[in-house]
Design an enzyme around this catalytic site. Sequence first.
Site, PDB file in Angstrom:
ATOM      1  N   ASP A  20      27.472  56.414  61.397  1.00  0.00           N
ATOM      2  CA  ASP A  20      28.854  56.778  61.719  1.00  0.00           C
ATOM      3  C   ASP A  20      29.642  57.085  60.453  1.00  0.00           C
ATOM      4  O   ASP A  20      30.428  58.034  60.412  1.00  0.00           O
ATOM      5  CB  ASP A  20      29.521  55.638  62.503  1.00  0.00           C
ATOM      6  CG  ASP A  20      28.807  55.352  63.806  1.00  0.00           C
ATOM      7  OD1 ASP A  20      28.279  56.307  64.415  1.00  0.00           O
ATOM      8  OD2 ASP A  20      28.762  54.184  64.224  1.00  0.00           O
ATOM      9  N   LYS A  22      30.268  54.140  68.675  1.00  0.00           N
ATOM     10  CA  LYS A  22      30.066  55.254  67.749  1.00  0.00           C
ATOM     11  C   LYS A  22      31.330  56.090  67.590  1.00  0.00           C
ATOM     12  O   LYS A  22      31.660  56.542  66.496  1.00  0.00           O
ATOM     13  CB  LYS A  22      28.896  56.119  68.220  1.00  0.00           C
ATOM     14  CG  LYS A  22      27.555  55.433  68.091  1.00  0.00           C
ATOM     15  CD  LYS A  22      26.407  56.366  68.423  1.00  0.00           C
ATOM     16  CE  LYS A  22      25.071  55.627  68.328  1.00  0.00           C
ATOM     17  NZ  LYS A  22      24.807  55.117  66.983  1.00  0.00           N
ATOM     18  N   GLY A  23      32.049  56.293  68.695  1.00  0.00           N
ATOM     19  CA  GLY A  23      33.280  57.068  68.591  1.00  0.00           C
ATOM     20  C   GLY A  23      34.309  56.376  67.727  1.00  0.00           C
ATOM     21  O   GLY A  23      34.867  56.975  66.794  1.00  0.00           O
ATOM     22  N   THR A  44      24.071  48.853  60.376  1.00  0.00           N
ATOM     23  CA  THR A  44      24.890  49.173  61.543  1.00  0.00           C
ATOM     24  C   THR A  44      26.100  50.004  61.124  1.00  0.00           C
ATOM     25  O   THR A  44      26.844  49.628  60.230  1.00  0.00           O
ATOM     26  CB  THR A  44      25.383  47.884  62.233  1.00  0.00           C
ATOM     27  OG1 THR A  44      24.268  47.032  62.500  1.00  0.00           O
ATOM     28  CG2 THR A  44      26.101  48.210  63.540  1.00  0.00           C
ATOM     29  N   LEU A  66      17.644  60.236  57.525  1.00  0.00           N
ATOM     30  CA  LEU A  66      16.298  59.664  57.447  1.00  0.00           C
ATOM     31  C   LEU A  66      16.296  58.246  56.891  1.00  0.00           C
ATOM     32  O   LEU A  66      15.291  57.797  56.335  1.00  0.00           O
ATOM     33  CB  LEU A  66      15.412  60.568  56.576  1.00  0.00           C
ATOM     34  CG  LEU A  66      15.251  62.011  57.081  1.00  0.00           C
ATOM     35  CD1 LEU A  66      14.675  62.905  55.983  1.00  0.00           C
ATOM     36  CD2 LEU A  66      14.382  62.057  58.324  1.00  0.00           C
ATOM     37  N   GLU A  82      27.736  58.498  73.785  1.00  0.00           N
ATOM     38  CA  GLU A  82      27.977  57.228  74.470  1.00  0.00           C
ATOM     39  C   GLU A  82      29.028  57.371  75.572  1.00  0.00           C
ATOM     40  O   GLU A  82      29.464  56.373  76.132  1.00  0.00           O
ATOM     41  CB  GLU A  82      28.380  56.139  73.470  1.00  0.00           C
ATOM     42  CG  GLU A  82      27.230  55.702  72.590  1.00  0.00           C
ATOM     43  CD  GLU A  82      27.587  54.576  71.635  1.00  0.00           C
ATOM     44  OE1 GLU A  82      26.656  53.932  71.124  1.00  0.00           O
ATOM     45  OE2 GLU A  82      28.790  54.341  71.390  1.00  0.00           O
ATOM     46  N   ASN A 133      19.521  61.310  63.842  1.00  0.00           N
ATOM     47  CA  ASN A 133      18.698  60.576  62.881  1.00  0.00           C
ATOM     48  C   ASN A 133      17.242  60.918  63.161  1.00  0.00           C
ATOM     49  O   ASN A 133      16.930  61.741  64.036  1.00  0.00           O
ATOM     50  CB  ASN A 133      18.978  59.067  62.923  1.00  0.00           C
ATOM     51  CG  ASN A 133      18.555  58.407  64.233  1.00  0.00           C
ATOM     52  OD1 ASN A 133      17.759  58.947  65.014  1.00  0.00           O
ATOM     53  ND2 ASN A 133      19.077  57.228  64.481  1.00  0.00           N
ATOM     54  N   ASP A 140      23.284  45.564  55.968  1.00  0.00           N
ATOM     55  CA  ASP A 140      23.467  45.839  57.388  1.00  0.00           C
ATOM     56  C   ASP A 140      23.620  47.354  57.558  1.00  0.00           C
ATOM     57  O   ASP A 140      24.590  47.933  57.090  1.00  0.00           O
ATOM     58  CB  ASP A 140      24.705  45.103  57.921  1.00  0.00           C
ATOM     59  CG  ASP A 140      24.901  45.267  59.417  1.00  0.00           C
ATOM     60  OD1 ASP A 140      24.140  46.027  60.039  1.00  0.00           O
ATOM     61  OD2 ASP A 140      25.822  44.629  59.962  1.00  0.00           O
TER      62      ASP A 140
END
Length: 312
Positions: A253, A41-42, A249, A222, A141, A185, A247
């Site tokens: 971020d 995430k960073g 993913t 959301l 994280e 989220n 995707d």
Amino acid sequence: MPKPIVVVGSLNFDYLIDVARLPKPNETLIGRGIRTAIGGKGLNQAAACAAFGRPVEMVGAVGADAIGQQALGHLTRKGVGTAHVRTLNDARTGQAHILVAEDGQNMIVVTPGANGRVSSADIDAAESLIAGASAVVVQLEIPLPAVRRALELARAHGILSIVNPAPADPGVLDLLPLADVVTPNELELMALTGITDLSDASLIEGLNALITAGARRAVVTLGSAGCATLAGSELIRIPAFAVRAVDATGAGDTFNGALTDRLIAGETVAEALRYASAAAAISVTRASADAAPTPREVDAFLAQHPAHTNGH
């Protein structure tokens, strides 16, 4: 020179497995393929901030292994400074195993590795960097004491702070008095505040709980329902843009990177959320966590979509 955004957080190596759908508990599925990518995430938020054209510096840790060097090289190529990313000889670089379904939804398990060794001392070593930043962005994280120290230094030096409470950890509630903006989220909002549905009344209750805990502003993403925040006691919803998701993913971020960029630029929260939603919408159409668009791409996307801010 513009002041940098300082991102304090994780650097991972991602293993992404494509599946028809996400598995149920105790269920075995056959994957359709596997991909690898640099993530965390960073790192993803640092790369997203850089994609919008601002100088960015990363604070974190990797192991003395090949994938750690790949992560550092990836950041360098994205234009992110890595002078404050420590290389640990006795730890492995963090790893994430990600299942990605046909509808773009995902499930993620992270093994922290070197990320779990980021300390308050590492943050103190970057104090001069933080003191000269335009914003400090953190996630969960890395250990909470390091997150706390980053927020303490940001507040001490009057720097805008963005807290993305992912993965959800109740300990973050104690840090919210140091947060200018907190961006869970929907699942994180439910876990942190105890709300059990996403009705307007529940969203108001959940967002107010984060503000009562100390955050100056709370925003919830959301997914396909967009995002929301409060204007006083009123819930402001920003609907999602209709795109074909490939995707999801890294979409959060990208959202956080774009939101940070627009808040630094002085936009209103509603304007910043619409821009961040557009950036996230573009990112989910790409099969990668490293999918942040450029400002030109976001501007072109927004030009094709009318303003769609709804107040409730």
